[in-house]
Design an enzyme around this catalytic site. Structure first.
Site, short mmCIF file in Angstrom:
data_model
loop_
_atom_site.label_atom_id
_atom_site.label_comp_id
_atom_site.label_asym_id
_atom_site.label_seq_id
_atom_site.Cartn_x
_atom_site.Cartn_y
_atom_site.Cartn_z
N GLY A 193 0.83 -1.17 -0.01
CA GLY A 193 0.18 -0.10 0.13
C GLY A 193 0.92 1.33 -0.11
N GLY A 194 0.28 2.32 0.56
CA GLY A 194 1.07 3.53 0.60
C GLY A 194 2.29 3.41 1.45
N GLY A 428 24.99 12.15 -29.50
CA GLY A 428 24.11 12.58 -28.08
C GLY A 428 24.79 11.87 -27.00
CB ALA A 429 25.43 8.20 -26.21
C1 HXC Z 1 -3.38 -4.24 12.35
C2 HXC Z 1 -2.30 -5.95 11.70
C3 HXC Z 1 -2.02 -5.42 10.48
C4 HXC Z 1 -2.65 -3.96 10.22
C5 HXC Z 1 -1.36 -7.51 10.26
N1 HXC Z 1 -1.95 -7.30 11.25
N2 HXC Z 1 -1.63 -6.27 9.51
N3 HXC Z 1 -2.92 -5.31 12.47
N4 HXC Z 1 -3.19 -3.51 11.30
N5 HXC Z 1 -2.29 -3.48 9.14
C6 HXC Z 1 -1.74 -8.31 12.62
C7 HXC Z 1 -2.74 -9.36 12.16
O1 HXC Z 1 -3.92 -9.12 12.80
C8 HXC Z 1 -2.06 -10.46 13.18
O2 HXC Z 1 -2.34 -10.28 14.40
C9 HXC Z 1 -0.71 -10.25 12.96
O3 HXC Z 1 -0.45 -8.86 12.54
C10 HXC Z 1 0.13 -11.09 11.95
O4 HXC Z 1 -0.95 -11.11 10.70
P1 HXC Z 1 -1.10 -12.30 9.89
O5 HXC Z 1 -2.05 -12.02 9.00
O6 HXC Z 1 -1.52 -13.44 10.74
O7 HXC Z 1 0.38 -12.62 9.13
P2 HXC Z 1 0.43 -13.17 7.82
O8 HXC Z 1 -0.22 -14.40 7.37
O9 HXC Z 1 2.14 -13.39 7.71
O10 HXC Z 1 0.04 -12.06 6.75
C11 HXC Z 1 0.68 -10.90 6.87
C12 HXC Z 1 0.01 -9.87 5.97
C13 HXC Z 1 -1.35 -9.62 6.38
C14 HXC Z 1 0.01 -9.94 4.43
C15 HXC Z 1 0.61 -8.51 6.24
O11 HXC Z 1 -1.47 -9.55 7.78
C16 HXC Z 1 -2.26 -8.70 5.93
O12 HXC Z 1 -2.86 -8.64 4.72
N6 HXC Z 1 -2.50 -7.50 6.59
C17 HXC Z 1 -3.21 -5.95 6.17
C18 HXC Z 1 -2.55 -5.68 5.31
C19 HXC Z 1 -3.01 -4.34 4.86
O13 HXC Z 1 -4.09 -4.39 4.12
N7 HXC Z 1 -2.71 -3.25 5.44
C20 HXC Z 1 -2.83 -1.98 5.02
C21 HXC Z 1 -2.53 -1.57 3.84
S1 HXC Z 1 -2.93 0.08 3.28
P3 HXC Z 1 -2.72 -11.43 15.44
O14 HXC Z 1 -2.96 -10.85 17.00
O15 HXC Z 1 -3.87 -12.13 14.75
O16 HXC Z 1 -1.43 -12.20 15.49
C22 HXC Z 1 -1.66 0.93 3.72
C23 HXC Z 1 -1.89 2.49 3.71
C24 HXC Z 1 -0.63 3.24 4.09
O17 HXC Z 1 -0.76 0.56 4.63
C25 HXC Z 1 -0.67 4.61 3.90
C26 HXC Z 1 0.17 5.50 3.70
C27 HXC Z 1 -0.41 6.81 3.25
#
Ligand code: HXC
Length: 538
Positions: A193-194, A428-429
């Site tokens: 993501g971002g 040019g290069a």
């Molecule tokens: C809160 C999160 C989290 C998040 C993971 N966790 N991502 N908690 N916010 N963004 C937590 C899970 O709930 C879990 O907690 C633990 O971290 C491990 O995650 P798992 O899913 O069990 O691990 P894994 O299978 O390895 O998968 C990892 C992952 C997945 C691919 C990163 O967790 C995932 O898809 N997370 C969400 C990603 C996402 O959409 N993020 C937002 C992106 S947008 P527990 O307690 O159950 O162990 C963004 C915007 C930025 O980032 C903006 C900038 C401008």
């Protein structure tokens, strides 16, 4: 977190020691402090640490230990926790999923943040971002590099818009620190993501094979929007970013080798833009000659050879840290030392696509030149370039814009700039590759140099077209005219006669000539005009 139902770590600890009362003595406070530190060090707990290891990844703290000199890490904000009040109580964990502080690399201070995937997936919220921002601010104020280790699920979902605001704080700092201190990112897990925009605004991005990936939209979104099945690695793994997108500058097989390579990079760089890079004497004689270089360029003009032979031959101890090794391999960029001084090297690679300049090579070169200019690293350029890559792919892909970036970057650079024309330097290069006419300080050529507007065949076809067409044997006439052109123009002596080349040198003496040139240019100073910034054709 499932470790405990209580959301306030301070209350939780006091409860454990004193039955929910305030501590009564100094000893109680010491015990409380110790317990809080132990809890913080445990991160997300033993199970999650084991899961991290099972994936071939080190923990946030193990990574810092490997990155920094032994025992040098001073931690900040170990006891910081997120504010309560977010949905689900997310954030109330000591250290808040990121370890921050400073330490040394070979005795020089750096600031570091290391995201802890074992705590809420290393997700970034308000407190987490405040910790990173604090070390970035210290890095800028004290003039020390910043190294960010990324292993995170992105914006902490429970913190909603606060998490987005938190990213904004880091982006702002990345940009303000740019050109003031070296910023290095290590991607050692997810970065999606971002969140990708912080590392991509830093100077160098390292990735680890298999365990890291970066993308703006993940496989799930790709499937939904364009109905394509693709894995995280195929979409944004280390191989993709080092070979195709150019996002990753360095790729290593595992965390340990990656962190070791970061240390190696830091050794070439100054701590900030007010300093010169550190001097390191590798005990390689400055006047060492290499007679084999006299025979490096093949007799046949279109036969390739490996420019890295020249690079390794001239640099101190044959040590070369190549940047973007797998990306746009027709142009080589990287760091080395000459007479103990760090230099940034840009060289065409005749062994790949004949060393032609294309879109990717132009952008790769331009960014590297700008980094070196930011951080007082002299530029050395080895030239063997037949021109820009022809064809609709390149033209439609923006070779005009991208080639202009490299030209702009060289002209803008005020650090010492030295060029050696090894063989071809056409059209040019020739100009773009740090020619005298665009402000290079000292330009040498080997006797094998061919400095001309066009290559011999193209030139003969144009200037002798009528003669060739009216000839009884056009092929033979073309070959004769080509040879004529070659004899007259394809040498360094016409350019030397004009003073565009400062000297035609014996290849074997290249190292010594470069070191002497660097010495004489050490005091180079150029006044830059007062303006906000130039407008490089991005
Ligand atoms: C809160 C999160 C989290 C998040 C993971 N966790 N991502 N908690 N916010 N963004 C937590 C899970 O709930 C879990 O907690 C633990 O971290 C491990 O995650 P798992 O899913 O069990 O691990 P894994 O299978 O390895 O998968 C990892 C992952 C997945 C691919 C990163 O967790 C995932 O898809 N997370 C969400 C990603 C996402 O959409 N993020 C937002 C992106 S947008 P527990 O307690 O159950 O162990 C963004 C915007 C930025 O980032 C903006 C900038 C401008």
């Amino acid at each position: 977190m499932k470790k405990d139902n209580l959301t306030d770590p301070y209350k939780r600890l006091h409860k454990g020691f004193k039955g929910n009362q305030e501590p009564q003595s100094v000893q109680d406070n010491l015990c409380t402090l110790q317990a809080m530190r132990d809890e913080a060090r445990e991160g997300g707990g033993r199970n999650r640490i084991e899961q991290q290891h099972a994936r071939g990844k080190l923990t946030a703290r193990e990574r810092i230990d490997l990155l920094l000199d032994e025992g040098s890490f001073e931690e900040f904000d170990m006891l910081k926790a997120g504010r309560s009040g977010h949905i689900g109580g997310g954030g109330a964990v000591l250290s808040d999923g990121v370890i921050t502080g400073h330490g040394t690399i070979d005795g020089r201070e750096v600031f570091v943040s290391s995201q802890d995937f074992t705590v809420m997936g290393g997700s970034l919220g308000e407190a987490h971002s405040e910790k990173i921002s604090k070390v970035m601010d210290h890095a800028v104020r004290t003039g020390a590099p910043y190294i960010g280790i990324n292993d995170s699920g992105g914006a902490r979902i429970q913190e909603g818009v606060d998490a987005l605001a938190a990213y904004g704080e880091i982006f702002n700092r990345n940009v303000k620190a740019s050109g003031m201190i070296p910023q290095i990112s290590c991607i050692m897990g997810p970065c999606a993501g971002g969140a990708v925009y912080s590392p991509s605004m830093t100077d160098f991005t390292f990735m680890v094979e298999q365990s890291s990936y970066m993308f703006v939209t993940g496989p799930h979104v790709v499937k939904t929007v364009i109905h394509q099945d693709i894995s995280a690695q195929e979409l944004g793994g280390a191989a993709v970013h080092s070979q195709k997108s150019g996002v990753a500058h360095f790729v290593l097989p595992n965390d340990i080798l990656c962190l070791r390579e970061v240390r190696r990079l830091i050794n070439y760089l100054p701590s900030n833009n007010r300093q010169k890079p550190p001097f390191l004497d590798l005990r390689d004689p400055p006047d060492r000659i290499d007679p084999t270089l006299d025979y490096l360029v093949p007799v046949k003009p279109d036969q390739p050879y490996d420019m890295k032979v020249l690079i390794h031959s001239v640099l101190d101890g044959a040590e070369f840290l190549e940047v973007h090794k797998e990306y746009a391999r027709n142009l080589i960029v990287g760091f080395g030392r000459l007479g103990g001084q760090t230099i940034g090297l840009i060289a065409n690679q005749p062994a790949i696509l004949a060393g032609v300049l294309d879109n990717n090579a132009s952008v790769k070169g331009a960014r590297f030149v700008r980094f070196c200019d930011n951080f007082n690293i002299p530029l050395i350029c080895f030239v063997d370039v037949p021109g820009f890559m022809p064809g609709p792919d390149q033209e439609h892909g923006g070779i005009i814009r991208h080639g202009a970036k490299l030209l702009f970057a060289f002209i803008e650079a005020t650090v010492p700039r030295i060029t050696v024309i090894v063989r071809k330097a056409y059209g040019g290069a020739y100009l773009v590759m740090n020619a005298k006419h665009i402000g290079a300080d000292i330009n040498y050529a080997w006797p094998t140099a061919e400095i001309a507007v066009l290559g011999p065949r193209g030139a003969a076809e144009i200037i002798y077209r009528r003669e060739i067409q009216s000839s009884e044997d056009p092929e033979r006439t073309l070959a004769e005219k080509e040879e004529d052109y070659r004899q007259t123009f394809l040498n360094p002596f016409l350019a030397a006669k004009r003073g565009y080349i400062d000297d035609v040198i014996f290849p074997r003496e290249t190292r010594g000539r470069l070191i002497r040139s660097l010495q004489v240019l050490e005091g180079k100073e150029i006044e830059t005009p007062k303006r906000k910034h130039g407008n490089i054709p991005l």
